[in-house]
Every structure is written in C-alpha cells, then in structure tokens.
Design an enzyme around this catalytic site. Structure first.
Site, PDB file in Angstrom:
ATOM      1  N   GLY A  15       0.912  -1.095   0.008  1.00 43.18           N
ATOM      2  CA  GLY A  15       0.186  -0.232  -0.065  1.00 43.18           C
ATOM      3  C   GLY A  15       0.897   1.235   0.045  1.00 43.18           C
ATOM      4  N   GLY A 110      -4.788  -1.135  11.169  1.00 46.09           N
ATOM      5  CA  GLY A 110      -6.206  -1.073  11.371  1.00 46.09           C
ATOM      6  C   GLY A 110      -6.892   0.309  11.230  1.00 46.09           C
ATOM      7  N   SER A 111      -7.756   0.468  12.098  1.00 42.98           N
ATOM      8  CA  SER A 111      -8.522   1.982  12.326  1.00 42.98           C
ATOM      9  C   SER A 111      -9.229   1.901  13.473  1.00 42.98           C
ATOM     10  CB  SER A 111      -9.266   1.916  11.001  1.00 42.98           C
ATOM     11  OG  SER A 111     -10.379   2.754  11.206  1.00 42.98           O
ATOM     12  N   SER A 112      -9.541   3.363  13.964  1.00 43.30           N
ATOM     13  CA  SER A 112      -9.922   3.516  15.239  1.00 43.30           C
ATOM     14  C   SER A 112     -11.374   3.302  15.007  1.00 43.30           C
ATOM     15  CB  SER A 112      -9.848   4.806  15.755  1.00 43.30           C
ATOM     16  OG  SER A 112     -10.272   5.942  14.940  1.00 43.30           O
ATOM     17  N   CYS A 113     -11.924   3.093  13.963  1.00 39.05           N
ATOM     18  CA  CYS A 113     -13.556   2.633  13.759  1.00 39.05           C
ATOM     19  C   CYS A 113     -13.738   1.227  14.007  1.00 39.05           C
ATOM     20  CB  CYS A 113     -13.805   2.949  12.281  1.00 39.05           C
ATOM     21  SG  CYS A 113     -13.197   1.707  11.090  1.00 39.05           S
ATOM     22  N   TYR A 140     -15.978  -1.973   6.949  1.00 35.26           N
ATOM     23  CA  TYR A 140     -14.513  -1.641   7.111  1.00 35.26           C
ATOM     24  C   TYR A 140     -13.932  -2.103   8.469  1.00 35.26           C
ATOM     25  CZ  TYR A 140     -10.199   0.829   6.771  1.00 35.26           C
ATOM     26  OH  TYR A 140      -8.942   1.312   6.591  1.00 35.26           O
ATOM     27  N   LYS A 144     -11.084  -4.901   9.521  1.00 34.73           N
ATOM     28  CA  LYS A 144     -10.080  -4.525  10.105  1.00 34.73           C
ATOM     29  C   LYS A 144      -9.950  -5.214  11.539  1.00 34.73           C
ATOM     30  CE  LYS A 144      -7.771  -1.784   7.508  1.00 34.73           C
ATOM     31  NZ  LYS A 144      -6.560  -2.108   7.029  1.00 34.73           N
ATOM     32  N   HIS A 183     -12.115  11.233   3.091  1.00 38.42           N
ATOM     33  CA  HIS A 183     -12.231  11.585   4.767  1.00 38.42           C
ATOM     34  C   HIS A 183     -12.565  13.076   4.778  1.00 38.42           C
ATOM     35  CE1 HIS A 183     -10.716   7.681   5.328  1.00 38.42           C
ATOM     36  NE2 HIS A 183     -11.657   7.735   6.205  1.00 38.42           N
ATOM     37  N   TRP A 206     -20.978  18.538   5.783  1.00 36.25           N
ATOM     38  CA  TRP A 206     -21.785  17.454   6.260  1.00 36.25           C
ATOM     39  C   TRP A 206     -22.318  17.321   7.561  1.00 36.25           C
ATOM     40  CZ3 TRP A 206     -19.125  12.865   3.069  1.00 36.25           C
ATOM     41  CH2 TRP A 206     -19.194  13.176   1.712  1.00 36.25           C
ATOM     42  N   ASP A 273     -23.858  12.019  10.525  1.00 41.83           N
ATOM     43  CA  ASP A 273     -22.531  12.676  11.504  1.00 41.83           C
ATOM     44  C   ASP A 273     -21.711  11.370  11.768  1.00 41.83           C
ATOM     45  OD1 ASP A 273     -23.044  15.068  11.875  1.00 41.83           O
ATOM     46  OD2 ASP A 273     -24.482  15.006  13.584  1.00 41.83           O
TER      47      ASP A 273
HETATM   48  P1  GDP Z   1     -15.448   8.943   9.869  1.00 40.08           P
HETATM   49  O1  GDP Z   1     -14.341   9.282  11.045  1.00 40.08           O
HETATM   50  O2  GDP Z   1     -15.358   7.378   9.778  1.00 40.08           O
HETATM   51  O3  GDP Z   1     -16.969   9.558  10.415  1.00 40.08           O
HETATM   52  O4  GDP Z   1     -15.159   9.529   8.693  1.00 40.08           O
HETATM   53  P2  GDP Z   1     -15.129  10.804   7.866  1.00 40.08           P
HETATM   54  O5  GDP Z   1     -13.776  11.585   8.022  1.00 40.08           O
HETATM   55  O6  GDP Z   1     -15.476  10.721   6.627  1.00 40.08           O
HETATM   56  O7  GDP Z   1     -16.066  11.980   8.456  1.00 40.08           O
HETATM   57  C1  GDP Z   1     -15.837  12.471   9.890  1.00 40.08           C
HETATM   58  C2  GDP Z   1     -16.806  13.680  10.056  1.00 40.08           C
HETATM   59  O8  GDP Z   1     -17.009  14.656   9.474  1.00 40.08           O
HETATM   60  C3  GDP Z   1     -18.495  12.989   9.909  1.00 40.08           C
HETATM   61  O9  GDP Z   1     -19.126  13.394  11.087  1.00 40.08           O
HETATM   62  C4  GDP Z   1     -18.726  13.708   8.685  1.00 40.08           C
HETATM   63  O10 GDP Z   1     -20.350  13.962   8.749  1.00 40.08           O
HETATM   64  C5  GDP Z   1     -18.236  15.009   8.761  1.00 40.08           C
HETATM   65  N1  GDP Z   1     -17.990  15.823   7.561  1.00 40.08           N
HETATM   66  C6  GDP Z   1     -18.252  17.214   7.310  1.00 40.08           C
HETATM   67  N2  GDP Z   1     -17.975  17.328   6.180  1.00 40.08           N
HETATM   68  C7  GDP Z   1     -17.342  16.366   5.528  1.00 40.08           C
HETATM   69  C8  GDP Z   1     -17.070  16.351   4.068  1.00 40.08           C
HETATM   70  O11 GDP Z   1     -17.319  17.065   3.125  1.00 40.08           O
HETATM   71  N3  GDP Z   1     -16.574  14.853   3.817  1.00 40.08           N
HETATM   72  C9  GDP Z   1     -16.531  13.964   4.629  1.00 40.08           C
HETATM   73  N4  GDP Z   1     -16.064  13.000   4.396  1.00 40.08           N
HETATM   74  N5  GDP Z   1     -17.226  14.292   6.029  1.00 40.08           N
HETATM   75  C10 GDP Z   1     -17.494  15.405   6.406  1.00 40.08           C
END
Ligand code: GDP
Length: 312
Positions: A15, A110-113, A140, A144, A183, A206, A273
């Site tokens: 990777g 891995g990942s914290s998820c 995912y 992991k 992300h 978002w 969220d």
């Molecule tokens: P997560 O940590 O697995 O939830 O992954 P993300 O990094 O995709 O999202 C983190 C948080 O950021 C979530 O609450 C999303 O809703 C918020 N967020 C706000 N704006 C954005 C955006 O434009 N893209 C993404 N990916 N997340 C966003």
C-alpha cells in the site's frame, strides 16, 4: 522490551501509494533496510497465489501492511461489499503468505473505527468487541477486526511475530483528495480551497459539525509504525493517536485559517454524522515512550501545501 532490528532486512510496504504507506516509505528511508514495493499492475493483492509467489521470490523479511480499500463516511456506507471483501482478502492473503514464506515481522494497520459506537471515550484497546459498531463504517471495521484477530491467531498457533496498530483519523500528503469519497480533512481542504479561489463566502459541511474527531499527521503515524516494529512484540494491538479531539466545525475553522479563507459554514443535515465522538486512549504507546510530535497547524500546512502542489 523486545528489540527487532530493521538493519539489512528486506522490507515490503504494502500500500505504498496511499497516505499511510507513502509516509512509511519516507520514514523507512532513514533506516538501514532494503525497501521493496509493488505497484497494482505488478501484484494484485486480491489473488492469494500471486501474493504468495511474489513474496517468496522477493524474499520479504518484514511487512508493513498498509494496503486497504479506504474512504470517508459516504464511501463506506455506499460501497459496503467492496470495503468488506477487499479489506478481508488483502489482510488474509498477506498474513497467510507471510507465514508460509517465513516473514519475520509483520505490522498490520487497522483503524480506530473498530471500536463500538458507544465505547467509553477516550477508547482503550480493551474496548474492542464490547458493543455494536457504528453502522456507517461497520463493513470496514469488521475487516480490520479480522486483521487484528488474524495477527493474534497466527502468533498463538504458529508463533509468528505479527503485531497491529490502530491509527486514529489521519491527514497528510497523499490523502485521497476526493470531495465525495474522501475523509473529512481532505474533503474540507478541497472545498475550502475551492471557495477561496472562487471568492465563495460559504462552505457546506456534512451533518451537524458537532461530532468530535482526533486527527493524526501521516508522518507521525509512520514514525509510530517503525517504532512499534522495532520495539514491540505482543498480542494486544496498540492505539496510535494524539489523545486530543476537536469538533468537525472546529476542524473546518482551523483548515480555513491555514488556507486563508474567511467565510462561514453551512450544514447539510441529509448527510450522516457517524460516531458522535472518536478519540483514542494512547497511554499504552506512551508508556513505551512514543508520542505524536507534530502540532495540528504544522501538519495541516504540510497537507495543504501538498494538495496545492499535487492536485492536478
Ligand atoms: P468517520 O470518522 O469515519 O466518520 O469519517 P469521515 O472523515 O468521512 O467523517 C468525519 C466527520 O466529518 C463526519 O461526522 C462527517 O459527517 C463530517 N464531515 C463534514 N463535512 C464532511 C465532508 O465534506 N466529507 C466528509 N467525508 N465528512 C465530512
């Protein structure tokens, strides 16, 4: 403490084109080891026999397993089959071939998820499998978790020196700069930079902007991976993070400062969220004497400069 010497070893970063893998490659340049990489056209990680044959031929001693199908909250929830299947297969293929070809050390990322949605915060390693996962990224997360369990099972049954680290949300050079599939940090760097260029006074976030996340600079993660490979050999995986979290709105405001855009944020409530809060307890790694050294603003400046220079 176990000491594993990287000097003179043939080290494969699986990777190496991704954000984590490319940071590990940069970090390994400071070690006296022989670096091995394979592009996607040279080696398809989804083919078990090809992976085993390639590893046997290359006589790999050490593996940093950073290969994965990755994406942000939307990509995870809209492409569940790819996230589950590809990540499971990449982990099983490489870990099994590492055993059959006599790899001496493997570090799985891995990942914290992987932690339950309602895990106590900050999340300790022991919280694994104590509750239901966050639905937006469970595909995912399950792959992991299987990777962690494979490393543990191969240690127990075959005595393999395979260990795992769980990085928190990452940012840095080589991130997936894709407004829909990436992300949050990469998406916001793109959106805020575009707003600045177009003199746009608003950027849409978002969800509510209220979830809290912890952000680790990719180069700090790479340093932690090399540290763990050299100094750690145990069944329990190790969390890698900063131990500090901020809200998504605070993140957006900090990125706006680095980009040099003064505007306001609006919210798209139709987007999820995800986890309400996600911050790692990093005391285990700290006790081994490693902690993250890059402050958020410095790391973010590097990430933004990389984006501006490479976005074409
Ligand atoms: P997560 O940590 O697995 O939830 O992954 P993300 O990094 O995709 O999202 C983190 C948080 O950021 C979530 O609450 C999303 O809703 C918020 N967020 C706000 N704006 C954005 C955006 O434009 N893209 C993404 N990916 N997340 C966003």
């Amino acid at each position: 403490m176990t000491k594993f010497d990287l000097a003179g070893r043939r080290v494969w970063v699986a990777g190496h084109r991704g954000m984590a893998g490319s940071a590990i490659v940069r970090r390994l340049a400071r070690e006296d080891c022989e670096l091995v990489t394979a592009t996607r056209s040279e080696l398809d990680l989804l083919r078990q026999a090809d992976v085993e044959e390639w590893m046997k031929e290359r006589k790999i001693d050490v593996i940093f397993l950073a290969a994965a199908t990755v994406g942000g909250i939307l990509a995870n929830s809209t492409r569940p089959a790819e996230f589950l299947y590809e990540n499971l297969v990449i982990a099983t293929n490489i870990i099994q071939a590492a055993r059959t070809t006599g790899v001496k050390k493997l570090l799985f990322l891995g990942s914290s998820c992987i932690f339950p949605r309602m895990a106590e915060q900050p999340m300790r390693e022991e919280a694994l499998l104590t509750g239901a996962l966050e639905p937006t990224n469970e595909w995912y997360a399950i792959a992991k978790i299987a990777g962690i369990k494979l490393c543990q099972a191969y240690r127990r049954q075959y005595g393999c020196d395979f260990v795992s680290v769980m990085p928190t949300n990452l940012y840095g050079p080589g991130d997936r700069y894709d407004a829909e599939g990436g992300h949050v940090v990469a998406a916001l760097i793109m959106k805020i930079h575009a707003a600045k260029m177009a003199n746009n006074p608003t950027v849409e976030l978002w969800g509510t902007g209220k979830p809290k996340r912890e952000f680790l600079f990719s180069e700090d993660l790479a340093d932690a991976c090399v540290f763990v490979a050299k100094n750690y050999s145990d069944e329990m995986f190790l969390n890698v993070g900063t131990g500090h979290d901020i809200t998504i709105l605070e993140l957006a405001q900090s990125i706006a400062k680095v980009v040099g855009w003064q505007g306001t944020f609006t919210f798209d409530a139709s987007k999820p969220d995800g986890m309400p809060r996600k911050v790692l307890d990093v005391s285990r790694l700290k006790a081994l004497s490693w902690s993250a050294s890059t402050d958020f603003e410095t790391g973010m400046k590097h990430a933004y400069e990389w984006y501006v220079a490479n976005r074409a």
